[in-house]
Write a protein that holds these residues in place. Structure first.
Motif, PDB file in Angstrom:
ATOM      1  N   THR A  15       0.803  -1.226   0.000  1.00 12.34           N
ATOM      2  CA  THR A  15       0.000   0.000   0.000  1.00 12.34           C
ATOM      3  C   THR A  15       0.832   1.270   0.000  1.00 12.34           C
ATOM      4  OG1 THR A  15      -0.176  -0.046   2.430  1.00 12.34           O
ATOM      5  CG2 THR A  15      -1.913  -1.165   1.168  1.00 12.34           C
ATOM      6  N   SER A  16       2.157   1.140  -0.045  1.00  7.38           N
ATOM      7  CA  SER A  16       3.014   2.328  -0.111  1.00  7.38           C
ATOM      8  C   SER A  16       4.376   1.930  -0.660  1.00  7.38           C
ATOM      9  CB  SER A  16       3.183   2.976   1.273  1.00  7.38           C
ATOM     10  OG  SER A  16       3.875   2.108   2.152  1.00  7.38           O
ATOM     11  N   GLY A  37      -1.657  -4.572   3.990  1.00  2.32           N
ATOM     12  CA  GLY A  37      -1.215  -3.361   4.669  1.00  2.32           C
ATOM     13  C   GLY A  37      -1.763  -3.351   6.076  1.00  2.32           C
ATOM     14  N   THR A  38      -1.256  -2.457   6.903  1.00  8.49           N
ATOM     15  CA  THR A  38      -1.705  -2.393   8.288  1.00  8.49           C
ATOM     16  C   THR A  38      -2.464  -1.109   8.612  1.00  8.49           C
ATOM     17  OG1 THR A  38       0.432  -1.457   8.955  1.00  8.49           O
ATOM     18  CG2 THR A  38       0.184  -3.841   9.120  1.00  8.49           C
ATOM     19  N   ASN A  39      -2.187  -0.053   7.876  1.00  5.18           N
ATOM     20  CA  ASN A  39      -2.753   1.261   8.178  1.00  5.18           C
ATOM     21  C   ASN A  39      -3.981   1.523   7.313  1.00  5.18           C
ATOM     22  OD1 ASN A  39      -3.316   4.047   8.334  1.00  5.18           O
ATOM     23  ND2 ASN A  39      -1.181   4.549   8.757  1.00  5.18           N
ATOM     24  N   PRO A  40      -5.166   1.675   7.910  1.00 13.42           N
ATOM     25  CA  PRO A  40      -6.382   1.901   7.116  1.00 13.42           C
ATOM     26  C   PRO A  40      -6.278   3.128   6.207  1.00 13.42           C
ATOM     27  CG  PRO A  40      -6.961   1.365   9.372  1.00 13.42           C
ATOM     28  CD  PRO A  40      -5.471   1.561   9.354  1.00 13.42           C
ATOM     29  N   ALA A  41      -5.629   4.173   6.685  1.00 15.19           N
ATOM     30  CA  ALA A  41      -5.506   5.386   5.880  1.00 15.19           C
ATOM     31  C   ALA A  41      -4.644   5.134   4.643  1.00 15.19           C
ATOM     32  CB  ALA A  41      -4.915   6.520   6.727  1.00 15.19           C
ATOM     33  N   THR A  42      -3.561   4.385   4.831  1.00 15.14           N
ATOM     34  CA  THR A  42      -2.682   4.071   3.704  1.00 15.14           C
ATOM     35  C   THR A  42      -3.383   3.143   2.716  1.00 15.14           C
ATOM     36  OG1 THR A  42      -0.792   4.267   5.199  1.00 15.14           O
ATOM     37  CG2 THR A  42      -0.392   3.239   3.086  1.00 15.14           C
ATOM     38  N   LYS A  45      -5.551   5.265   0.575  1.00 21.69           N
ATOM     39  CA  LYS A  45      -4.760   5.989  -0.426  1.00 21.69           C
ATOM     40  C   LYS A  45      -4.352   5.059  -1.568  1.00 21.69           C
ATOM     41  CE  LYS A  45      -2.862   9.500   2.701  1.00 21.69           C
ATOM     42  NZ  LYS A  45      -1.628  10.030   3.356  1.00 21.69           N
ATOM     43  N   ARG A  58      -6.105  -6.248   5.220  1.00 25.00           N
ATOM     44  CA  ARG A  58      -5.462  -5.631   6.379  1.00 25.00           C
ATOM     45  C   ARG A  58      -4.906  -6.732   7.266  1.00 25.00           C
ATOM     46  NH1 ARG A  58      -8.074  -1.576  10.983  1.00 25.00           N
ATOM     47  NH2 ARG A  58      -6.058  -1.050  11.957  1.00 25.00           N
ATOM     48  N   ASP A  60      -1.330  -7.930   9.952  1.00 23.65           N
ATOM     49  CA  ASP A  60      -0.064  -7.678  10.644  1.00 23.65           C
ATOM     50  C   ASP A  60       0.984  -8.615  10.067  1.00 23.65           C
ATOM     51  OD1 ASP A  60       2.111  -7.485  12.351  1.00 23.65           O
ATOM     52  OD2 ASP A  60       0.937  -7.665  14.193  1.00 23.65           O
ATOM     53  N   LYS A 190       9.835   7.555   8.832  1.00 26.06           N
ATOM     54  CA  LYS A 190       9.540   6.916  10.114  1.00 26.06           C
ATOM     55  C   LYS A 190      10.733   6.889  11.057  1.00 26.06           C
ATOM     56  CE  LYS A 190       6.125   3.922   7.876  1.00 26.06           C
ATOM     57  NZ  LYS A 190       5.700   2.540   7.581  1.00 26.06           N
TER      58      LYS A 190
END
Length: 249
Positions: A15-16, A37-42, A45, A58, A60, A190
């Motif tokens: 996702t990124s 991916g782990t981040n809902p916002a990412t 996107k 989603r 881990d 990060k």
């Protein structure tokens, strides 16, 4: 182009950064794609880039139970899997005296343990004539200060690419690795540095690269597309080092 036409692919950490660009290129080459991916916002996107036809999971990357859940979703959606790009990972850089057991375990879980058990969980789903590409790092080869644990995990993943090549070839599964040098990705955001710290770190890294710049995610993704495709049908247990000459010149 259609080098991956009618193939199904899973990209962890898709996702990124490198994973997102690889997913985009896979789709453009004709593949049906799932990303984790782990981040809902990412993830949201990524949907804006990749579209609604992609399977978004989603999960881990360091949780063993999650790897079985990923495999179950892939089986339910695709029935089989032709390509796995193990890309999800964490990169923490600390001096030796700053590490504690919890941080150690987290890096090992995400970068080594999760990938190991994901491959295991996917074994019943892989096609006969499948491709696995592991995203390792030039840090597996160099003694960069403060990278002891990151380098350890990437060296373990690189070793796994060799051993699994021998073990899984009889199932029709090719395993290879890409080892990027410094690449411009959100991962660098990060590190917890201010703007001056980021610039100082970037300048010190670029000084070690003969090409004089960071790599681009598209340059890594193109190599993954090659290894995933039938163009690499005779490529087994290989490592593509993509580092601007960092460790070879």
């Amino acid at each position: 182009m259609t080098r991956l036409q009618n193939k199904t692919a899973l990209i962890t950490g898709g996702t990124s950064g490198i994973g997102l660009e690889t997913a985009r290129q896979f789709i453009s080459e004709g593949a049906r794609v799932a990303v984790t991916g782990t981040n809902p916002a990412t993830i949201e996107k990524a949907k804006a880039v990749l579209g609604d036809d992609v399977l978004y999971i989603r999960a881990d990357a360091g949780n063993v139970a999650s790897q079985k859940e990923i495999a179950d979703q892939i089986a339910a959606k695709f029935g089989k899997l032709d390509i796995l790009f193990v890309n999800a990972g964490v990169a923490e850089f600390r001096t030796m005296d700053q590490w504690d057991e919890a941080a150690f375990d987290r890096s090992i879980s995400v970068n080594v343990k999760g990938p190991f058990f994901l491959v295991q969980a996917l074994l019943p789903v892989f096609s006969n004539k499948a491709s696995i590409v592991l995203n390792t790092s030039v840090n597996a080869h160099i003694g960069m200060p403060n990278s002891s644990l990151y380098a350890l995990t990437k060296a373990a993943l690189l070793s796994l690419s060799k051993t699994l090549s021998g073990e899984l070839l009889g199932r029709g599964i090719r395993v290879n690795a890409v080892s990027p040098g410094p690449v411009e990705t959100p991962l660098h955001e990060k590190f917890g540095l201010d703007d001056a710290g980021k610039k100082a770190m970037a300048d010190s890294i670029v000084a070690q690269i003969p090409l004089g710049r960071f790599g681009h995610v598209a340059e890594i993704a193109k190599a993954v597309v090659f290894l995933a495709s039938d163009e690499a049908s005779f490529t087994v247990g290989a490592e593509l080092i993509i580092d601007g000459g960092m460790i070879t010149l």
